[in-house]
Design an enzyme around this catalytic site. Sequence first.
Site, PDB file in Angstrom:
ATOM      1  N   LYS A   1      -4.590  12.704  -1.384  1.00 16.19           N
ATOM      2  CA  LYS A   1      -3.422  13.509  -1.306  1.00 16.19           C
ATOM      3  C   LYS A   1      -2.558  12.946  -2.597  1.00 16.19           C
ATOM      4  O   LYS A   1      -2.245  11.898  -2.605  1.00 16.19           O
ATOM      5  CB  LYS A   1      -2.480  13.101  -0.173  1.00 16.19           C
ATOM      6  CG  LYS A   1      -1.312  14.261  -0.150  1.00 16.19           C
ATOM      7  CD  LYS A   1      -0.149  13.843   0.699  1.00 16.19           C
ATOM      8  CE  LYS A   1       0.653  12.894   0.009  1.00 16.19           C
ATOM      9  NZ  LYS A   1       1.770  13.580  -1.101  1.00 16.19           N
TER      10      LYS A   1
ATOM     11  N   GLU B   1      -1.059  -0.606  -4.168  1.00 14.78           N
ATOM     12  CA  GLU B   1      -0.743  -0.896  -5.707  1.00 14.78           C
ATOM     13  C   GLU B   1       0.607  -0.317  -5.662  1.00 14.78           C
ATOM     14  O   GLU B   1       0.886   0.776  -5.685  1.00 14.78           O
ATOM     15  CB  GLU B   1      -1.519  -0.222  -6.695  1.00 14.78           C
ATOM     16  CG  GLU B   1      -1.620  -0.903  -8.002  1.00 14.78           C
ATOM     17  CD  GLU B   1      -0.891  -0.053  -8.956  1.00 14.78           C
ATOM     18  OE1 GLU B   1       0.263   0.019  -9.178  1.00 14.78           O
ATOM     19  OE2 GLU B   1      -1.382   0.936  -9.602  1.00 14.78           O
TER      20      GLU B   1
ATOM     21  N   CYS C   1       4.440   1.621 -13.364  1.00 12.81           N
ATOM     22  CA  CYS C   1       5.002   0.455 -12.294  1.00 12.81           C
ATOM     23  C   CYS C   1       4.675  -0.872 -13.438  1.00 12.81           C
ATOM     24  O   CYS C   1       5.505  -1.872 -13.078  1.00 12.81           O
ATOM     25  CB  CYS C   1       3.941   0.338 -11.337  1.00 12.81           C
ATOM     26  SG  CYS C   1       2.283   0.657 -11.687  1.00 12.81           S
TER      27      CYS C   1
ATOM     28  N   GLU D   1      12.958  -1.652  -9.732  1.00  9.35           N
ATOM     29  CA  GLU D   1      12.115  -1.017 -10.646  1.00  9.35           C
ATOM     30  C   GLU D   1      12.876   0.471 -10.964  1.00  9.35           C
ATOM     31  O   GLU D   1      13.395   0.977 -10.035  1.00  9.35           O
ATOM     32  CB  GLU D   1      10.938  -0.548  -9.876  1.00  9.35           C
ATOM     33  CG  GLU D   1       9.744   0.013 -10.730  1.00  9.35           C
ATOM     34  CD  GLU D   1       8.520   0.266  -9.960  1.00  9.35           C
ATOM     35  OE1 GLU D   1       8.762   0.615  -8.857  1.00  9.35           O
ATOM     36  OE2 GLU D   1       7.343   0.166 -10.569  1.00  9.35           O
TER      37      GLU D   1
HETATM   38  P1  NDP Z   1       6.475   6.911  -3.182  1.00 12.88           P
HETATM   39  O1  NDP Z   1       5.937   5.714  -2.524  1.00 12.88           O
HETATM   40  O2  NDP Z   1       7.407   7.769  -2.113  1.00 12.88           O
HETATM   41  O3  NDP Z   1       4.964   8.124  -3.080  1.00 12.88           O
HETATM   42  C1  NDP Z   1       3.602   7.755  -3.492  1.00 12.88           C
HETATM   43  C2  NDP Z   1       2.768   8.514  -2.623  1.00 12.88           C
HETATM   44  O4  NDP Z   1       2.843   8.368  -1.345  1.00 12.88           O
HETATM   45  C3  NDP Z   1       2.898  10.100  -2.762  1.00 12.88           C
HETATM   46  O5  NDP Z   1       1.735  10.914  -2.788  1.00 12.88           O
HETATM   47  C4  NDP Z   1       3.859  10.205  -1.547  1.00 12.88           C
HETATM   48  O6  NDP Z   1       3.928  11.774  -1.465  1.00 12.88           O
HETATM   49  C5  NDP Z   1       3.274   9.646  -0.581  1.00 12.88           C
HETATM   50  N1  NDP Z   1       4.172   9.242   0.506  1.00 12.88           N
HETATM   51  C6  NDP Z   1       5.489   9.315   0.543  1.00 12.88           C
HETATM   52  N2  NDP Z   1       5.785   8.785   1.884  1.00 12.88           N
HETATM   53  C7  NDP Z   1       4.717   8.277   2.586  1.00 12.88           C
HETATM   54  C8  NDP Z   1       4.332   7.828   3.924  1.00 12.88           C
HETATM   55  N3  NDP Z   1       5.604   7.628   4.558  1.00 12.88           N
HETATM   56  N4  NDP Z   1       3.337   7.476   4.269  1.00 12.88           N
HETATM   57  C9  NDP Z   1       2.350   7.847   3.315  1.00 12.88           C
HETATM   58  N5  NDP Z   1       2.476   8.246   2.235  1.00 12.88           N
HETATM   59  C10 NDP Z   1       3.425   8.688   1.842  1.00 12.88           C
HETATM   60  O7  NDP Z   1       7.052   6.851  -4.374  1.00 12.88           O
HETATM   61  P2  NDP Z   1       7.654   7.973  -5.340  1.00 12.88           P
HETATM   62  O8  NDP Z   1       6.882   9.043  -5.978  1.00 12.88           O
HETATM   63  O9  NDP Z   1       8.805   8.341  -4.291  1.00 12.88           O
HETATM   64  O10 NDP Z   1       8.261   7.049  -6.310  1.00 12.88           O
HETATM   65  C11 NDP Z   1       9.595   6.361  -5.797  1.00 12.88           C
HETATM   66  C12 NDP Z   1       9.485   4.887  -6.456  1.00 12.88           C
HETATM   67  O11 NDP Z   1       8.119   4.236  -6.405  1.00 12.88           O
HETATM   68  C13 NDP Z   1       9.452   4.941  -7.960  1.00 12.88           C
HETATM   69  O12 NDP Z   1      10.778   5.202  -8.571  1.00 12.88           O
HETATM   70  C14 NDP Z   1       8.915   3.758  -8.385  1.00 12.88           C
HETATM   71  O13 NDP Z   1       9.878   2.672  -8.467  1.00 12.88           O
HETATM   72  C15 NDP Z   1       7.696   3.598  -7.339  1.00 12.88           C
HETATM   73  N6  NDP Z   1       6.513   3.875  -7.729  1.00 12.88           N
HETATM   74  C16 NDP Z   1       5.450   3.179  -8.036  1.00 12.88           C
HETATM   75  C17 NDP Z   1       4.300   3.320  -8.441  1.00 12.88           C
HETATM   76  C18 NDP Z   1       3.365   2.586  -8.726  1.00 12.88           C
HETATM   77  O14 NDP Z   1       2.323   3.058  -9.458  1.00 12.88           O
HETATM   78  N7  NDP Z   1       3.357   1.227  -8.489  1.00 12.88           N
HETATM   79  C19 NDP Z   1       4.159   5.102  -8.701  1.00 12.88           C
HETATM   80  C20 NDP Z   1       5.167   5.712  -8.264  1.00 12.88           C
HETATM   81  C21 NDP Z   1       6.182   5.326  -7.882  1.00 12.88           C
HETATM   82  P3  NDP Z   1       4.921  12.876  -1.780  1.00 12.88           P
HETATM   83  O15 NDP Z   1       5.028  12.265  -3.490  1.00 12.88           O
HETATM   84  O16 NDP Z   1       4.397  14.061  -1.849  1.00 12.88           O
HETATM   85  O17 NDP Z   1       6.208  12.558  -1.084  1.00 12.88           O
END
Ligand code: NDP
Length: 479
Positions: free
Chosen positions: A183, A257, A291, A388
């Site tokens: 997803k 991660e 990240c 972050e």
């Molecule tokens: P999220 O953790 O919300 O999203 C990452 C993925 O998980 C997306 O596909 C999201 O779906 C999905 N998701 C959201 N909620 C759930 C859940 N309860 N169970 C399973 N999957 C879920 O990150 P965001 O994109 O909202 O970013 C928020 C913050 O996360 C950023 O500001 C940053 O700080 C951090 N981040 C870190 C990353 C990394 O590489 N370590 C990458 C991205 C974000 P959907 O997007 O469709 O809501």
Amino acid sequence: MVNWEYSESIESQDIVSIKDKYQNFVNGKFQQPNSKKYIDTISPSSEEFLSKIVISNEKDVDTAVQSAQMGFEKWENTTPHERSKYLFKLARLIQERSREFAVLESLDGGKPIKESRDFDLPQVAANFFYFAGWADKIDLSWGAKSLKPYGVVGQIIPWNFPLLMLAWKVAPALATGNTVVLKPAETTSLTALLFADLCEQAGIPDGVVNIITGDGTTGSLIVNHKDINKIAFTGSTQVGKLIQKSLAGRDVGLTLELGGKAANIVYEDAAIDQAVEGVVNGIFFNQGHVCCAGSRLLLQESIHDEFITKLEKRMQTLRVGNPLDKNTDIGAVNSKEQLNKIQELVNEGVSDGGKIFQTECELPGNGFWFKPTLFTDVQPSYSIAREEIFGPVLTTLTFRTPQEAIEIANNTEYGLSAGIWTEKGSKILWTADRLEAGVVWANTFNKFDPASPFGGYKESGFGREGGRHGLLSYLKAES
Ligand code: NDP
């Protein structure tokens, strides 16, 4: 005074054809979902409508998992050599169609074409090539009888490197004999859907790769599905913790991660100009959207003023604007929500007492944008030094001794990556030994190689992606 203005050089969008509406890719084809709920996906740089994607429901997740189970029966019995050939085919197709993927990534996600074309896509292809090479050598390396694939792997990825995160997850999973239900993030699903097209083109057996779109609820349905054998997640620490709780007590593999707040330590004996460029690369060239972005700059006190003067001058030359312009350094922020989060944290930094510097660039009228921002006079307790930010925002702290640099760098709940800048090799080794970070770069930053494992310490998660370690994350002991 050098004039940094260039004429526009806009990459053509003609190479990409975007459908008005996408279905899920399940059992080898795009299929009508059970859910009737669709959302618009827009371009964050113009707010223009690009397409509609489905928000998959429980039935859709179930269909995808069942398809992956059927796919597993076939894939498991394919010879490693055959699996390797399929992965090589995918790698070559990615190379052939890389311009198309790069344009779509920049349109849908907002990152500069320079980055999607010159970094993301070559890395995506490199990962498929790398794991294709491994697929028929796993037995030799670990002993055929001791390890086996998990089965059906649920993979949930974020918006910052949509296609690259897909490659990091799909390539090793397939190489080790697993099948996947992936997803993508709801704001950046289009390149994953184009990848589905590639799977059809490569003749990947039905059910081996399933791509379903949706939001956090869909993600959570994947995590909680009874027939999932492993979850691989990249995203926020907050969601990572929720996933870990959901899987407690279940026989389901997990790699996480998560977030990071990387420190870039610059010693007084560093080559300053090179370090300025590296620091700019570490945070601004990727808009802070990684990240592992070097968002905490740790400067030895004696070079603070000289470094900041040079850094501010360099920042003024950064070009913010249309992601499809080949001269753009900084594109659009991925979504309005993300932009609001960045603004909130920056406001907090100012009210806490940090001194803010922003470049004089003009921001486009539509879309979501943030000026390259630098904070000085920051205390380690400020939220801008701890949380972050995921935007082009750099926070500066100072130190007097190497010991103090280590204390500040490790004073975070995260531990994904770090950078060291010094001309002394012994100081690099001394510092790297003491840093609690999964990856440490020396006199460079943000360099990636599929052969090199990547992953976190502490709340940045566990498990490694890339290299032999990345393969092991998709194998379990034979019972
Ligand atoms: P999220 O953790 O919300 O999203 C990452 C993925 O998980 C997306 O596909 C999201 O779906 C999905 N998701 C959201 N909620 C759930 C859940 N309860 N169970 C399973 N999957 C879920 O990150 P965001 O994109 O909202 O970013 C928020 C913050 O996360 C950023 O500001 C940053 O700080 C951090 N981040 C870190 C990353 C990394 O590489 N370590 C990458 C991205 C974000 P959907 O997007 O469709 O809501």
